[in-house]
Write an enzyme that holds these catalytic residues in place. Structure first.
Site, short mmCIF file in Angstrom:
data_model
loop_
_atom_site.label_atom_id
_atom_site.label_comp_id
_atom_site.label_asym_id
_atom_site.label_seq_id
_atom_site.Cartn_x
_atom_site.Cartn_y
_atom_site.Cartn_z
N HIS A 192 41.85 42.02 50.14
CA HIS A 192 41.52 43.45 50.21
C HIS A 192 41.92 44.08 51.52
O HIS A 192 42.18 45.28 51.58
CB HIS A 192 40.06 43.67 49.82
CG HIS A 192 39.89 43.50 48.36
ND1 HIS A 192 39.54 42.30 47.79
CD2 HIS A 192 40.15 44.34 47.32
CE1 HIS A 192 39.55 42.43 46.48
NE2 HIS A 192 39.92 43.65 46.16
N GLU A 435 41.57 41.70 33.74
CA GLU A 435 41.96 40.86 34.88
C GLU A 435 41.58 39.40 34.66
O GLU A 435 41.76 38.56 35.52
CB GLU A 435 41.41 41.41 36.20
CG GLU A 435 40.00 41.94 36.13
CD GLU A 435 39.57 42.72 37.37
OE1 GLU A 435 40.24 42.65 38.40
OE2 GLU A 435 38.53 43.39 37.28
N ASP A 459 43.85 39.92 40.21
CA ASP A 459 43.01 38.84 39.70
C ASP A 459 43.64 38.15 38.50
O ASP A 459 43.57 36.93 38.37
CB ASP A 459 41.62 39.36 39.33
CG ASP A 459 40.74 39.50 40.56
OD1 ASP A 459 40.75 38.57 41.40
OD2 ASP A 459 40.06 40.53 40.71
N CYS A 506 46.45 48.67 37.64
CA CYS A 506 46.05 49.06 38.99
C CYS A 506 46.12 47.89 39.96
O CYS A 506 45.72 48.01 41.10
CB CYS A 506 44.66 49.69 38.98
SG CYS A 506 43.41 48.60 38.30
C1 PEP Z 1 42.94 43.57 40.47
O1 PEP Z 1 42.31 42.51 40.38
O2 PEP Z 1 44.15 43.69 40.17
C2 PEP Z 1 42.27 44.77 40.99
C3 PEP Z 1 42.88 45.94 41.01
O3 PEP Z 1 41.01 44.59 41.47
P1 PEP Z 1 40.70 44.10 42.96
O4 PEP Z 1 42.01 43.96 43.69
O5 PEP Z 1 39.81 45.11 43.59
O6 PEP Z 1 40.03 42.80 42.71
MG MG Z 2 40.18 42.52 40.56
#
Ligand code: PEP
Ligand code: MG
Length: 577
Positions: A192, A435, A459, A506
């Site tokens: 993140h 995911e 994920d 996303c």
């Molecule tokens: C993902 O897993 O692609 C996602 C957008 O969620 P995060 O990166 O916040 O886990």
């Molecule tokens: Mg995710």
């Protein structure tokens, strides 16, 4: 001596500058007994540290109110009040005087006593004050020990931050004017901190293993966030060539900027949506300026982080409403419900320590278990839906059972609002992230009950390939172009379309140059990415033909390895533009 270190390209951009190596420090001290004539000086030392703490808190408060929001700034105001409270500071002073001990020991005794007292109170608000006390006591202790609190110590020029790791909340505090780039020992492309760096347009290279050992503060560094190369004390020729690259990068950005108000249409007239991923309401402004056609993912967990208690329904309502107000003209705003866990920690939620946090108690699993927490967020989201085109999205759904459970709770909240005459959008779209491979496999069933899908490849790739997204040693397996991953993605998009639903993505893959032609050919409807990638993607999209990409993906799906697929995309698509 010049040295090249190779890491993971986490956030694009080039930085040339001096290193600032952040050393991890421990807060240890010994209890010392004072002579009678040392006591007055010790009290003065305490007062000096208290003064320093108050001014640090003032600076943090100002930054938080400018960059994040008034609600977050209030926490630091509360911390300042504790530092000026005669009952608290006075008790430490008396302790130094009566026990003849050093300030650190006196602080620990008094702080533990007050924390214990607050923690045992009935009133939840008072119990939460214990966390404030702990936090501010730690800050005071650091000042007594002379440990620099800021990530950047006394650095006066903009630096390249070199550290073992950066937590998402550390990253949130970075200031682009002070940090040209950051490089870390650990972390991957979809940790993140890396994702936030892309939104903040701070170049970053992660997973360098031992960069903190190889670099000293003051060393000259060149960081290439596109290739993952970090040059330590390079020669003048290399610096000059990177200065030239930096110049070209800025020129390219100027070309893309011309597309700011243009629609996202392929050369054969197929329209898709290019929207942004955001972490705070403040990011929505950046997304708007970057040409986003909406928000495809608001990671609401960042509203819960960097503080020591849960945001109230009212605070959340204001935050969601603010995003909808920035993303006006009925543009979509997809807001994801709390996705805490994995590498996103929330100390005050007191989550158990787990062996595999990415496979553990996280996201929707926590919300379905701690229903009050979930309901507060859903109420805030529904109330905000009266003020804009808000859509709700659940993270980490593994099965239809979970989707139904989440929707049942949502229905309860809606009914309660109706009973109380509180407005919300009765037609609000409620979708889910895909995911988890299990969800991708049964996407046909999920598509009957979800209004839309957004594929979370960050994920999805780690679970499909059984590869930890934070582990640089096995990052070669973390491949969006692995045929297994591509087939799952195609399956999800087809399943959505069969039920007349839309499918977006996303995960970070949506903003990648190599992925865009393939996803377009698969028929993806919405691409959600970090704001700085939007115009670059629009530029690429306008050069592609939907029909040609459909044909190309038919061939791509028959290729056997990620390497072959990438080579196909390069030779047959990108190099021909
Ligand atoms: C993902 O897993 O692609 C996602 C957008 O969620 P995060 O990166 O916040 O886990
Ligand atoms: Mg995710």
């Amino acid at each position: 001596m010049s040295l090249l270190c190779k890491g993971i390209a986490a956030a694009q951009g080039i930085a040339i500058g001096h290193a600032f190596v952040k050393v991890e420090q421990t807060l240890s001290y010994t209890r010392t007994t004072l002579e009678a004539d040392q006591v007055a000086a010790e009290v003065a030392r305490l007062k000096e540290a208290v003064g320093k703490t108050i001014s640090q808190l003032e600076a943090i408060k100002q930054k938080a109110s400018k960059d994040i929001g008034e609600a977050e700034a209030k926490i630091f105001e509360a911390h300042q009040l504790i530092m000026s409270d005669p009952e608290f500071i006075g008790a430490i002073e008396s302790n130094i005087e009566s026990e003849k001990i050093n300030s650190e020991s006196a602080l620990e005794g008094v702080s533990n006593m007050f924390v214990g007292m607050f923690e045992s109170m009935e009133d939840e608000y008072m119990r939460e004050r214990a966390a404030d006390l702990r936090d501010v006591s730690k800050r005071l202790l650091k000042n007594l020990l002379g440990i620099e609190d800021s990530l950047l110590g006394d650095a006066t020029e903009a630096v390249i931050l070199v550290c073992h790791d950066l937590t998402p909340s550390d990253t949130a505090q970075l200031d682009k004017d002070q940090v040209k780039a950051f490089v870390t020992n650990i972390g991957g492309r979809t940790s993140h901190s890396a994702i936030m760096a892309r939104t903040m347009e701070i170049p970053a290279v992660t997973g360098l293993s031992d960069i903190t050992e190889k670099v000293k503060s003051g060393d000259m560094l060149v960081v290439d966030g596109e290739t993952g190369d970090v040059f330590v004390n390079p020669d003048q020729d290399l610096i000059a060539s990177y200065e030239q690259k930096l110049k070209e990068f800025h020129e390219q950005k100027a070309t893309w900027a011309k597309l700011i108000n243009e629609p996202s249409v392929t050369k054969d007239g197929h329209h898709v949506e290019l929207v942004a991923n955001i972490g705070t309401p403040h990011d929505a402004e950046g997304a708007d300026k970057a040409g986003a056609e909406g928000i495809g993912l608001f990671r609401t967990e960042f509203l819960y982080m960097g503080r020591d208690n849960f945001p109230t329904e009212e605070e959340q309502f204001e935050a969601y409403k603010a995003v909808a107000a920035t993303i006006d003209n009925n543009r979509p705003v997809v807001i994801r419900t709390l996705d805490i866990g994995g590498d996103k920690e929330l100390p005050y939620l007191d989550l158990p320590h787990e062996m595999n946090p990415f496979l553990g108690y996280r996201a929707i699993r926590i919300c379905l278990d701690q229903v009050d927490l979930f309901k507060t967020q859903l109420r805030a989201l529904l109330r905000a839906s009266a003020f804009g085109n808000i859509k709700i999205m659940y993270p980490m759904i593994a099965s239809l059972v979970e989707l139904r459970q989440a929707n049942a709770i949502l229905e309860e909240v809606k009914e309660d609002l109706r009973q109380n005459g509180i407005a919300f959008n009765e037609e609000i779209e409620v979708g889910m992230m895909i995911e988890i491979p299990a969800a991708a496999v049964v996407a046909d069933q999920l598509a009957k009950e979800a209004d839309f899908f957004s594929i979370g490849t960050n994920d999805l790739i780690q679970y499909t390939m059984a590869v930890d997204r934070m582990n640089q040693q096995i990052s070669y397996l973390y491949d969006p172009f692995n045929p297994a991953v591509l087939r799952l993605i195609k399956n999800v998009i087809d399943a959505a379309h069969k039920e007349g639903k839309w499918a977006g993505m996303c995960g970070e893959m949506a903003g990648e140059e190599y992925a865009l032609p393939v996803l377009l050919g698969f028929g993806l409807d919405e691409f959600s990415m970090s704001a700085p990638s939007i115009l670059r993607s629009r530029h690429l999209l306008t050069q592609l033909s939907m029909e040609e990409m459909k044909a190309a993906t038919n061939e791509i799906l028959n290729l056997a390895t990620g390497e072959e697929i990438r080579a196909y995309i390069k030779e047959n698509i990108l190099d021909k533009l």
